[in-house]
Design an enzyme around this catalytic site. Sequence first.
Site, PDB file in Angstrom:
ATOM      1  N   LYS A 133     -28.082  65.565 -91.559  1.00 41.88           N
ATOM      2  CA  LYS A 133     -28.841  65.990 -92.741  1.00 41.88           C
ATOM      3  C   LYS A 133     -28.474  65.175 -93.979  1.00 41.88           C
ATOM      4  O   LYS A 133     -29.347  64.707 -94.706  1.00 41.88           O
ATOM      5  CB  LYS A 133     -28.602  67.478 -93.052  1.00 41.88           C
ATOM      6  N   ARG A 184     -29.180  78.542 -95.857  1.00 39.72           N
ATOM      7  CA  ARG A 184     -28.417  78.699 -94.616  1.00 39.72           C
ATOM      8  C   ARG A 184     -28.462  80.130 -94.094  1.00 39.72           C
ATOM      9  O   ARG A 184     -27.903  80.398 -93.024  1.00 39.72           O
ATOM     10  CB  ARG A 184     -26.952  78.341 -94.895  1.00 39.72           C
ATOM     11  N   ARG A 222     -15.931  61.241 -88.665  1.00 37.16           N
ATOM     12  CA  ARG A 222     -16.700  61.010 -89.887  1.00 37.16           C
ATOM     13  C   ARG A 222     -15.814  60.727 -91.090  1.00 37.16           C
ATOM     14  O   ARG A 222     -14.778  61.343 -91.282  1.00 37.16           O
ATOM     15  CB  ARG A 222     -17.511  62.290 -90.128  1.00 37.16           C
ATOM     16  N   ARG A 233     -13.235  64.728 -94.381  1.00 45.46           N
ATOM     17  CA  ARG A 233     -13.368  66.075 -94.933  1.00 45.46           C
ATOM     18  C   ARG A 233     -12.411  67.027 -94.235  1.00 45.46           C
ATOM     19  O   ARG A 233     -12.190  66.920 -93.043  1.00 45.46           O
ATOM     20  CB  ARG A 233     -14.809  66.562 -94.736  1.00 45.46           C
ATOM     21  N   ARG A 238     -18.086  76.372 -87.794  1.00 47.50           N
ATOM     22  CA  ARG A 238     -19.322  75.960 -88.466  1.00 47.50           C
ATOM     23  C   ARG A 238     -20.522  76.058 -87.522  1.00 47.50           C
ATOM     24  O   ARG A 238     -21.601  76.479 -87.911  1.00 47.50           O
ATOM     25  CB  ARG A 238     -19.185  74.521 -88.994  1.00 47.50           C
TER      26      ARG A 238
END
Length: 213
Positions: A13, A86, A125, A158, A169
């Site tokens: 996203k 969300r 990431r 992160r 998550r």
Amino acid sequence: MNLILLGPPGSGKGTQSKILVKNLGLVQLSTGDMLREAVKSGSVIGQKVAKIMDAGELVTDEIINSLIREKLAERNSGFIFDGYPRTLNQADSLEAQLARAGARVDMVIELLVDVDQLIERIVGRLSCVSCGAMFHKTYQPPTIEGICDVCGGDLMQRKDDNEESFRTRLLEYYQKTAPLTGYYHRAGILKHVSSIGSIEEISERIEATIQAG
Ligand code: ADP
Ligand code: ZN
């Protein structure tokens, strides 16, 4: 035009939003980025949400809706919503706020992924502390390790990009966010785009979907 990108963590996203900003002149509104900013600045909200985010749980609708209200006071169209709404409550709140300004959500694109690939995407990431550009240790390594190709800033992982937080998550996504697909399908504005392939392939699919209306 207001567009929502929907999809589990790691579905792309954020990456795709940034491309749409460049190509279509939309404004990215990422509640995740806004919350990370708040944590970095040490604001009252930031102090409240840091632990929740690190664990991979959702922040309360109350906090999110108040953040969004401020943004929608500035403008009510031309947004690409990334990581928001969300929950069904957030979706209702967004709809009500846009309606008050005579605007609406025009399209919702659900990014379809292979769930087994998500964990790899997430734990490798890296993102730039200064400009937010995203990299991946294996799939999209920066030219110089630890340094952003775009601005020369430091690359960081992160805190919630670890296996345990990722599982939380993903669970939060399936329990609370995935039901939004039914909500937007019913409104007749839900589209699907496969998020498997290269970043360029996916962005071309998204732009074709937007163009087709
Ligand atoms: P991702 O989509 O990769 O999981 P985000 O950057 O969108 O990451 O969100 C990071 C974290 O910020 C979430 O796990 C959650 O704690 C919080 N968050 C972001 N947006 C929302 C939202 N709309 N509602 C509740 N919590 C949110
Ligand atoms: Zn950078």
